[in-house]
Every structure is written in structure tokens, then in C-alpha cells.
Write a protein that holds these residues in place. Sequence first.
Motif, PDB file in Angstrom:
ATOM      1  N   ILE A 208       0.844  -1.207   0.000  1.00 41.62           N
ATOM      2  CA  ILE A 208       0.000   0.000   0.000  1.00 41.62           C
ATOM      3  C   ILE A 208       0.875   1.252   0.000  1.00 41.62           C
ATOM      4  CG2 ILE A 208      -1.673   1.328   1.341  1.00 41.62           C
ATOM      5  CD1 ILE A 208      -2.827  -1.342   2.326  1.00 41.62           C
ATOM      6  N   ALA A 209       1.908   1.258   0.871  1.00 40.97           N
ATOM      7  CA  ALA A 209       2.812   2.415   0.931  1.00 40.97           C
ATOM      8  C   ALA A 209       3.510   2.631  -0.405  1.00 40.97           C
ATOM      9  CB  ALA A 209       3.841   2.214   2.042  1.00 40.97           C
ATOM     10  N   ASP A 210       3.935   1.537  -1.040  1.00 39.59           N
ATOM     11  CA  ASP A 210       4.600   1.636  -2.344  1.00 39.59           C
ATOM     12  C   ASP A 210       3.644   2.209  -3.383  1.00 39.59           C
ATOM     13  OD1 ASP A 210       6.452   1.447  -4.320  1.00 39.59           O
ATOM     14  OD2 ASP A 210       6.693  -0.719  -4.242  1.00 39.59           O
ATOM     15  N   GLY A 211       2.395   1.745  -3.344  1.00 42.74           N
ATOM     16  CA  GLY A 211       1.406   2.264  -4.282  1.00 42.74           C
ATOM     17  C   GLY A 211       1.108   3.732  -4.087  1.00 42.74           C
ATOM     18  N   LEU A 212       1.298   4.215  -2.848  1.00 39.03           N
ATOM     19  CA  LEU A 212       1.064   5.630  -2.551  1.00 39.03           C
ATOM     20  C   LEU A 212       2.318   6.473  -2.740  1.00 39.03           C
ATOM     21  CD1 LEU A 212      -1.170   5.265   0.644  1.00 39.03           C
ATOM     22  CD2 LEU A 212      -1.909   5.897  -1.660  1.00 39.03           C
ATOM     23  N   GLY A 213       3.382   5.842  -3.233  1.00 40.16           N
ATOM     24  CA  GLY A 213       4.589   6.599  -3.539  1.00 40.16           C
ATOM     25  C   GLY A 213       5.630   6.632  -2.449  1.00 40.16           C
ATOM     26  N   HIS A 214       5.423   5.864  -1.377  1.00 36.67           N
ATOM     27  CA  HIS A 214       6.387   5.817  -0.270  1.00 36.67           C
ATOM     28  C   HIS A 214       7.100   4.466  -0.318  1.00 36.67           C
ATOM     29  CE1 HIS A 214       4.586   9.475   1.332  1.00 36.67           C
ATOM     30  NE2 HIS A 214       3.398   8.900   1.197  1.00 36.67           N
ATOM     31  N   HIS A 215       8.203   4.413  -1.039  1.00 34.45           N
ATOM     32  CA  HIS A 215       8.903   3.141  -1.241  1.00 34.45           C
ATOM     33  C   HIS A 215       9.678   2.747   0.009  1.00 34.45           C
ATOM     34  CE1 HIS A 215      10.931  -0.123  -3.232  1.00 34.45           C
ATOM     35  NE2 HIS A 215      12.103   0.394  -2.892  1.00 34.45           N
ATOM     36  N   VAL A 216       9.479   1.516   0.450  1.00 34.21           N
ATOM     37  CA  VAL A 216      10.222   0.955   1.576  1.00 34.21           C
ATOM     38  C   VAL A 216      11.205  -0.064   1.005  1.00 34.21           C
ATOM     39  CG1 VAL A 216      10.091  -0.303   3.754  1.00 34.21           C
ATOM     40  CG2 VAL A 216       8.230   1.243   3.086  1.00 34.21           C
ATOM     41  N   PRO A 217      12.509   0.120   1.212  1.00 28.13           N
ATOM     42  CA  PRO A 217      13.491  -0.835   0.657  1.00 28.13           C
ATOM     43  C   PRO A 217      13.196  -2.262   1.105  1.00 28.13           C
ATOM     44  CG  PRO A 217      14.609   1.128   1.485  1.00 28.13           C
ATOM     45  CD  PRO A 217      13.161   1.239   1.913  1.00 28.13           C
ATOM     46  N   LYS A 218      13.218  -3.189   0.138  1.00 26.66           N
ATOM     47  CA  LYS A 218      12.901  -4.580   0.436  1.00 26.66           C
ATOM     48  C   LYS A 218      13.872  -5.180   1.456  1.00 26.66           C
ATOM     49  CE  LYS A 218       9.484  -5.513  -2.545  1.00 26.66           C
ATOM     50  NZ  LYS A 218       9.284  -4.201  -3.159  1.00 26.66           N
ATOM     51  N   GLY A 219      15.117  -4.681   1.454  1.00 28.39           N
ATOM     52  CA  GLY A 219      16.101  -5.207   2.396  1.00 28.39           C
ATOM     53  C   GLY A 219      15.664  -5.030   3.840  1.00 28.39           C
ATOM     54  N   TYR A 220      15.017  -3.887   4.155  1.00 25.20           N
ATOM     55  CA  TYR A 220      14.532  -3.655   5.513  1.00 25.20           C
ATOM     56  C   TYR A 220      13.460  -4.685   5.882  1.00 25.20           C
ATOM     57  CZ  TYR A 220      16.778   0.965   5.233  1.00 25.20           C
ATOM     58  OH  TYR A 220      17.677   1.992   5.099  1.00 25.20           O
ATOM     59  N   ILE A 221      12.568  -4.947   4.930  1.00 26.93           N
ATOM     60  CA  ILE A 221      11.460  -5.867   5.191  1.00 26.93           C
ATOM     61  C   ILE A 221      11.985  -7.274   5.456  1.00 26.93           C
ATOM     62  CG2 ILE A 221       9.344  -6.867   4.262  1.00 26.93           C
ATOM     63  CD1 ILE A 221       9.190  -3.874   4.872  1.00 26.93           C
ATOM     64  N   TYR A 222      12.852  -7.755   4.580  1.00 27.73           N
ATOM     65  CA  TYR A 222      13.325  -9.133   4.717  1.00 27.73           C
ATOM     66  C   TYR A 222      14.293  -9.297   5.887  1.00 27.73           C
ATOM     67  CZ  TYR A 222      10.976  -9.846   0.301  1.00 27.73           C
ATOM     68  OH  TYR A 222      10.022  -9.918  -0.671  1.00 27.73           O
ATOM     69  N   THR A 223      15.012  -8.245   6.242  1.00 29.27           N
ATOM     70  CA  THR A 223      15.855  -8.302   7.439  1.00 29.27           C
ATOM     71  C   THR A 223      14.994  -8.443   8.685  1.00 29.27           C
ATOM     72  OG1 THR A 223      17.603  -6.976   6.391  1.00 29.27           O
ATOM     73  CG2 THR A 223      17.600  -7.098   8.801  1.00 29.27           C
ATOM     74  N   ALA A 224      13.917  -7.667   8.747  1.00 27.92           N
ATOM     75  CA  ALA A 224      12.996  -7.767   9.889  1.00 27.92           C
ATOM     76  C   ALA A 224      12.360  -9.154   9.956  1.00 27.92           C
ATOM     77  CB  ALA A 224      11.917  -6.686   9.783  1.00 27.92           C
ATOM     78  N   MET A 225      11.980  -9.701   8.804  1.00 26.87           N
ATOM     79  CA  MET A 225      11.393 -11.038   8.771  1.00 26.87           C
ATOM     80  C   MET A 225      12.399 -12.096   9.224  1.00 26.87           C
ATOM     81  SD  MET A 225       9.240 -10.726   5.192  1.00 26.87           S
ATOM     82  CE  MET A 225       8.799 -12.449   5.130  1.00 26.87           C
ATOM     83  N   ALA A 226      13.647 -11.971   8.761  1.00 27.65           N
ATOM     84  CA  ALA A 226      14.677 -12.934   9.143  1.00 27.65           C
ATOM     85  C   ALA A 226      14.967 -12.858  10.635  1.00 27.65           C
ATOM     86  CB  ALA A 226      15.954 -12.680   8.340  1.00 27.65           C
ATOM     87  N   PHE A 227      15.024 -11.641  11.185  1.00 33.01           N
ATOM     88  CA  PHE A 227      15.295 -11.477  12.615  1.00 33.01           C
ATOM     89  C   PHE A 227      14.155 -12.076  13.448  1.00 33.01           C
ATOM     90  CE2 PHE A 227      14.908  -9.021  16.565  1.00 33.01           C
ATOM     91  CZ  PHE A 227      16.169  -9.218  17.105  1.00 33.01           C
ATOM     92  N   SER A 228      12.916 -11.784  13.055  1.00 35.46           N
ATOM     93  CA  SER A 228      11.759 -12.317  13.792  1.00 35.46           C
ATOM     94  C   SER A 228      11.730 -13.846  13.724  1.00 35.46           C
ATOM     95  CB  SER A 228      10.465 -11.746  13.213  1.00 35.46           C
ATOM     96  OG  SER A 228      10.456 -10.341  13.285  1.00 35.46           O
ATOM     97  N   THR A 229      12.064 -14.391  12.555  1.00 29.83           N
ATOM     98  CA  THR A 229      12.085 -15.848  12.395  1.00 29.83           C
ATOM     99  C   THR A 229      13.165 -16.471  13.275  1.00 29.83           C
ATOM    100  OG1 THR A 229      11.305 -15.634  10.112  1.00 29.83           O
ATOM    101  CG2 THR A 229      12.324 -17.721  10.718  1.00 29.83           C
ATOM    102  N   ALA A 230      14.332 -15.822  13.360  1.00 36.03           N
ATOM    103  CA  ALA A 230      15.416 -16.340  14.206  1.00 36.03           C
ATOM    104  C   ALA A 230      15.008 -16.337  15.678  1.00 36.03           C
ATOM    105  CB  ALA A 230      16.678 -15.501  14.004  1.00 36.03           C
ATOM    106  N   VAL A 231      14.338 -15.269  16.121  1.00 36.24           N
ATOM    107  CA  VAL A 231      13.877 -15.207  17.509  1.00 36.24           C
ATOM    108  C   VAL A 231      12.864 -16.314  17.788  1.00 36.24           C
ATOM    109  CG1 VAL A 231      12.592 -13.811  19.188  1.00 36.24           C
ATOM    110  CG2 VAL A 231      14.337 -12.742  17.749  1.00 36.24           C
ATOM    111  N   GLU A 232      11.922 -16.513  16.850  1.00 39.48           N
ATOM    112  CA  GLU A 232      10.918 -17.565  17.042  1.00 39.48           C
ATOM    113  C   GLU A 232      11.565 -18.941  17.025  1.00 39.48           C
ATOM    114  OE1 GLU A 232       7.486 -19.520  17.801  1.00 39.48           O
ATOM    115  OE2 GLU A 232       7.960 -17.381  18.014  1.00 39.48           O
ATOM    116  N   ALA A 233      12.605 -19.126  16.205  1.00 41.91           N
ATOM    117  CA  ALA A 233      13.314 -20.410  16.184  1.00 41.91           C
ATOM    118  C   ALA A 233      13.955 -20.696  17.539  1.00 41.91           C
ATOM    119  CB  ALA A 233      14.370 -20.403  15.082  1.00 41.91           C
ATOM    120  N   LEU A 234      14.539 -19.663  18.166  1.00 41.90           N
ATOM    121  CA  LEU A 234      15.117 -19.834  19.501  1.00 41.90           C
ATOM    122  C   LEU A 234      14.035 -20.179  20.521  1.00 41.90           C
ATOM    123  CD1 LEU A 234      17.678 -16.860  19.561  1.00 41.90           C
ATOM    124  CD2 LEU A 234      18.182 -19.304  19.369  1.00 41.90           C
TER     125      LEU A 234
END
Length: 252
Positions: A208-234
Motif C-alpha cells: 500500500i505504501a509503495d502504491g502511494l509513492g512511499h517506497h520501503v526498501p525490500k532489504g529492511y522488510i526481509y531483514t525484519a522477517m529474518a530477525f523475527s524468524t530467528a527469535v521464534e526459532a530460539l
Amino acid sequence: METLLDLARDPAAWAALATLVAMEIVLGIDNLIFISILTNKLPAETREKARRIGIGLALILRLGLLATIAIIVALTEPVFTILGKGISWRDIILIAGGAFLVWKATREIHQHVVPEPEHDETSTLARAVPSFAAAIGQILILDLVFSIDSIITAVGMTDHVPIMFVAVIAAVTVMLFAATPLANFINANPTIVMLALAFLIMIGMTLIADGLGHHVPKGYIYTAMAFSTAVEALNMVARRRREKARGQTPAH
């Protein structure tokens, strides 16, 4: 044929192909999570078939869009303006797809968090389990959104359509083999379901943000997902060790 041979002899083309395949696989994670959660709600005997059909349709859709790449690129041209911001068909598709993803993930979270009345078990089951056709339809909707986004991203990385075709086929093939193991893992670990749904909400809001012209770098998104997944794995490892320790404690 001569063009393909020239590309095969060009190291830069191989580097572009490797980069594009990696990017397509990473972008496919969003789609794969959605497919896994949605098909896990189907009867066990139809889940594998739904995943294969859904991913097969994703491949057909992406190859078809690549064949009309000139039209896809034209989707980035503004068709009207709101508050000084030009809105293109790509923006409209991203906003609609993101809103659908947020709505779907929020609805799934509600079904997991809010217990249904015991006396309404039959109607609850009917609402919770989608039909096979409905599941395929929802997968196709998100396939369209993710396909347009990934193809427009691919266009910005290479001008060679054959490289795009090979990258899409390779990425979707990886999705096909990864779909069932991922779905089984999510199904076997209920806490992962909530985390995956939270990812879908985050991805939907990003679209939605991208469609409204506010681009969020994909690296931030996937880093957050990877960090959350690592915490849940622990957390999962810690829970299993506690359960194992309790099972080995001698009775008094």
C-alpha cells in the motif's frame, strides 16, 4: 538464436541472471507464505494439488506478463492525479493487493485469537475452510500483484527478456519444491502461523505504501522477517528443551 548464443557467452548476462533469480526467489517468499497458510486450511487430500495449481498459475501468469512486457512497463505511467501525486495502474494494483492481503491476514488472525461459540461448530467450520476454487482464486489474485511487482523490478535490472524468462522459471521451480515443506512446517508449529500472518500484514502495508509513492526498501522488510524468524526459532528450541526436561523428570 544468435542473440541467445551471444547472451550465453556474455559473463555480464550470467551475473544478471544469477542476481535476478535470487531476487525473484526472495520476492517469491511473500507469495509462498500466503499459499502455505491458505492451502493448510483445505482438506489434507487437496492441499498438495492446490499448491501445485496455484504455483503453476503463478508461472503461467508471469510468463504471460513477460510476453506483454511493453504493456506492463506502461502500467507505471500516471493515469490520474490525487493531491499532486500521479497514480498509475501499477499503484492501483499494489494498493488493492496490499489491502486484500491486510484484510485476509487480519481475518485469519481473528479466527485464531477469537474462539467461536461451541454451538455453532458447523457454520464456523464452513467459514474457516475455504472451497478449493475460492482458495485458487485468492492465490491467483495475489499472484497477479506479486507478479507485476517482480516483473517491473526485473525490468529495472536487465533489458534482456530471455534472462527474465529463465529467472522466472527458475524461481517458480524453487517455489514449487519449497511449497510443501514450508506448508508442513507452518502447520506443525502453530506459533509460526501467527508470525507468518504478521509478515503478511507487514507486506500488505508495504505494498500500500509503495502504491502511494512511499517506497520501503525490500532489504529492511526481509531483514525484519529474518530477525523475527530467528527469535521464534530460539523460542521453539527453548520450548522443546523444557518439554523434554519435564518428560525426563522422575515422578515423586
